[in-house]
Design an enzyme around this catalytic site. Sequence first.
Site, PDB file in Angstrom:
ATOM      1  N   SER A  47      -1.538   5.952  -5.353  1.00 39.54           N
ATOM      2  CA  SER A  47      -1.150   5.981  -3.942  1.00 39.54           C
ATOM      3  C   SER A  47      -1.214   4.576  -3.357  1.00 39.54           C
ATOM      4  CB  SER A  47      -2.055   6.928  -3.160  1.00 39.54           C
ATOM      5  OG  SER A  47      -1.628   6.975  -1.812  1.00 39.54           O
ATOM      6  N   LYS A  78       2.010   7.871  -0.357  1.00 40.50           N
ATOM      7  CA  LYS A  78       1.046   7.081   0.403  1.00 40.50           C
ATOM      8  C   LYS A  78       0.153   8.056   1.170  1.00 40.50           C
ATOM      9  CE  LYS A  78      -0.959   3.601   2.481  1.00 40.50           C
ATOM     10  NZ  LYS A  78      -1.889   2.721   1.715  1.00 40.50           N
ATOM     11  N   SER A 134      -5.338  -5.684   1.951  1.00 38.48           N
ATOM     12  CA  SER A 134      -5.979  -5.084   3.125  1.00 38.48           C
ATOM     13  C   SER A 134      -4.882  -4.466   3.975  1.00 38.48           C
ATOM     14  CB  SER A 134      -6.767  -6.130   3.913  1.00 38.48           C
ATOM     15  OG  SER A 134      -7.436  -5.492   4.992  1.00 38.48           O
ATOM     16  N   MET A 135      -4.269  -3.427   3.406  1.00 40.16           N
ATOM     17  CA  MET A 135      -3.090  -2.843   4.039  1.00 40.16           C
ATOM     18  C   MET A 135      -3.424  -2.149   5.356  1.00 40.16           C
ATOM     19  SD  MET A 135      -0.886  -3.798   1.848  1.00 40.16           S
ATOM     20  CE  MET A 135       0.593  -2.936   2.383  1.00 40.16           C
ATOM     21  N   GLY A 136      -4.525  -1.410   5.409  1.00 34.78           N
ATOM     22  CA  GLY A 136      -4.897  -0.698   6.632  1.00 34.78           C
ATOM     23  C   GLY A 136      -4.177   0.616   6.823  1.00 34.78           C
ATOM     24  N   CYS A 153     -10.754   4.873   1.465  1.00 33.05           N
ATOM     25  CA  CYS A 153      -9.968   3.701   1.884  1.00 33.05           C
ATOM     26  C   CYS A 153     -10.905   2.608   2.373  1.00 33.05           C
ATOM     27  CB  CYS A 153      -8.971   4.022   2.986  1.00 33.05           C
ATOM     28  SG  CYS A 153      -8.117   2.501   3.523  1.00 33.05           S
ATOM     29  N   SER A 187      -9.631   1.051  -5.067  1.00 35.05           N
ATOM     30  CA  SER A 187      -9.865  -0.391  -5.249  1.00 35.05           C
ATOM     31  C   SER A 187     -11.346  -0.742  -5.146  1.00 35.05           C
ATOM     32  CB  SER A 187      -9.096  -1.218  -4.217  1.00 35.05           C
ATOM     33  OG  SER A 187      -8.433  -0.448  -3.291  1.00 35.05           O
ATOM     34  N   GLY A 201      -6.209  -4.290 -10.299  1.00 38.35           N
ATOM     35  CA  GLY A 201      -5.718  -4.986 -11.478  1.00 38.35           C
ATOM     36  C   GLY A 201      -6.800  -5.102 -12.543  1.00 38.35           C
ATOM     37  N   THR A 238      -1.457  -2.000  -9.161  1.00 32.76           N
ATOM     38  CA  THR A 238      -1.114  -3.424  -9.150  1.00 32.76           C
ATOM     39  C   THR A 238       0.037  -3.736 -10.102  1.00 32.76           C
ATOM     40  OG1 THR A 238      -3.360  -4.077  -8.516  1.00 32.76           O
ATOM     41  CG2 THR A 238      -2.001  -5.757  -9.574  1.00 32.76           C
TER      42      THR A 238
HETATM   43  C1  DHB Z   1      -5.546   1.176   1.463  1.00 27.54           C
HETATM   44  C2  DHB Z   1      -5.821   0.235   0.534  1.00 27.54           C
HETATM   45  C3  DHB Z   1      -6.482   0.593  -0.575  1.00 27.54           C
HETATM   46  O1  DHB Z   1      -6.798  -0.289  -1.552  1.00 27.54           O
HETATM   47  C4  DHB Z   1      -6.875   1.867  -0.745  1.00 27.54           C
HETATM   48  O2  DHB Z   1      -7.544   2.095  -1.852  1.00 27.54           O
HETATM   49  C5  DHB Z   1      -6.600   2.824   0.166  1.00 27.54           C
HETATM   50  C6  DHB Z   1      -5.923   2.461   1.292  1.00 27.54           C
HETATM   51  C7  DHB Z   1      -4.901   0.721   2.661  1.00 27.54           C
HETATM   52  O3  DHB Z   1      -5.422  -0.224   3.250  1.00 27.54           O
HETATM   53  O4  DHB Z   1      -3.871   1.252   3.085  1.00 27.54           O
END
Ligand code: DHB
Length: 310
Positions: free
Chosen positions: A19, A43, A68-70, A129, A193, A220, A271
Amino acid sequence: TLTTHIGSFEFANPIMNASGVHCLSAQDLDELAASAAGSFITKSGTLEARVGNPAPRYATLPYGSINSMGLPNKGLDYYIQYAEKFQAAHPDQPFFLSVAGMAPSDYVTMAKQIQASSFTGLTEFNLSCPNVPGKPQVAYDVEATEQILTELFKVFNKPAGIKLPPYFDLAQFDAMAAVLNRFPITYINSINSLGNGLMIDPATDTTLVRPKGGFGGIGGAYAKPIALANVRAFRERLRPEISIVGTGGVRNGRDVYELILCGASMVQVATTLQEEGLGVFPRLLAELQVAMAENGHTSLTDFQGQLHTI
Ligand code: DHB
């Protein structure tokens, strides 16, 4: 044969996206579904759509990635609608719907919505997350996890999985497995992660990502030994009916083989998919078959969970 099973679901092969990568939009998901992958996952949907954290929020590292997508996503309603439509058009192609709560009560709200939908596939509750400012990872808190699962399974009886963060102490595996074993979960997914790493650009002494002062989830090759350990440690502790999806550090077919050797039934790639694109799936499948042939195996069950120790 590369056939594998999670609960009552059968998949033609064990390799799929993790995801977060190539799974935000209906187009992304359609492309995954049409690829060589054995399945796909969305996602993580949240109750409300999110734009996520400010960029730059992903960077390639020498041995992996930092992000650090959030939780940028189109919202749970979007993914439920996609899931209902895809399932109706492809009833024999099971897939995974991921969801993440911004508060503990969100998990129950979302579980009710999915329960009320026509989706009959696998729902993955992301309890790990690492990137939303001010929101600790639920699954590092055993009591909070137990509470959420207690409330969730009062309203949810469809196939459910739990996405877990990496653990680093054997006592944590004991405690979490004891809780998980008490609930009717179909699978766990280990690992998310490695939370809150930091990488620096040597040319400028500056963090590689902007959010959270540069802290981000590491994926990774850095994650591989930790993923293997988490899959193995949970396989030794969970009820045998609970399957394991192994995620973390897959770059080649031997990495896939090793996660299965530790007990995984399905293997996810993030990754390397992000870096290489959908062509990663046929490559990994061919390499997995070579790794199996080298060890005289013709099916996954020949070696799944059969790690040797000395
Ligand atoms: C997000 C990033 C991640 O590495 C994860 O494991 C879950 C969510 C995110 O920031 O969207």
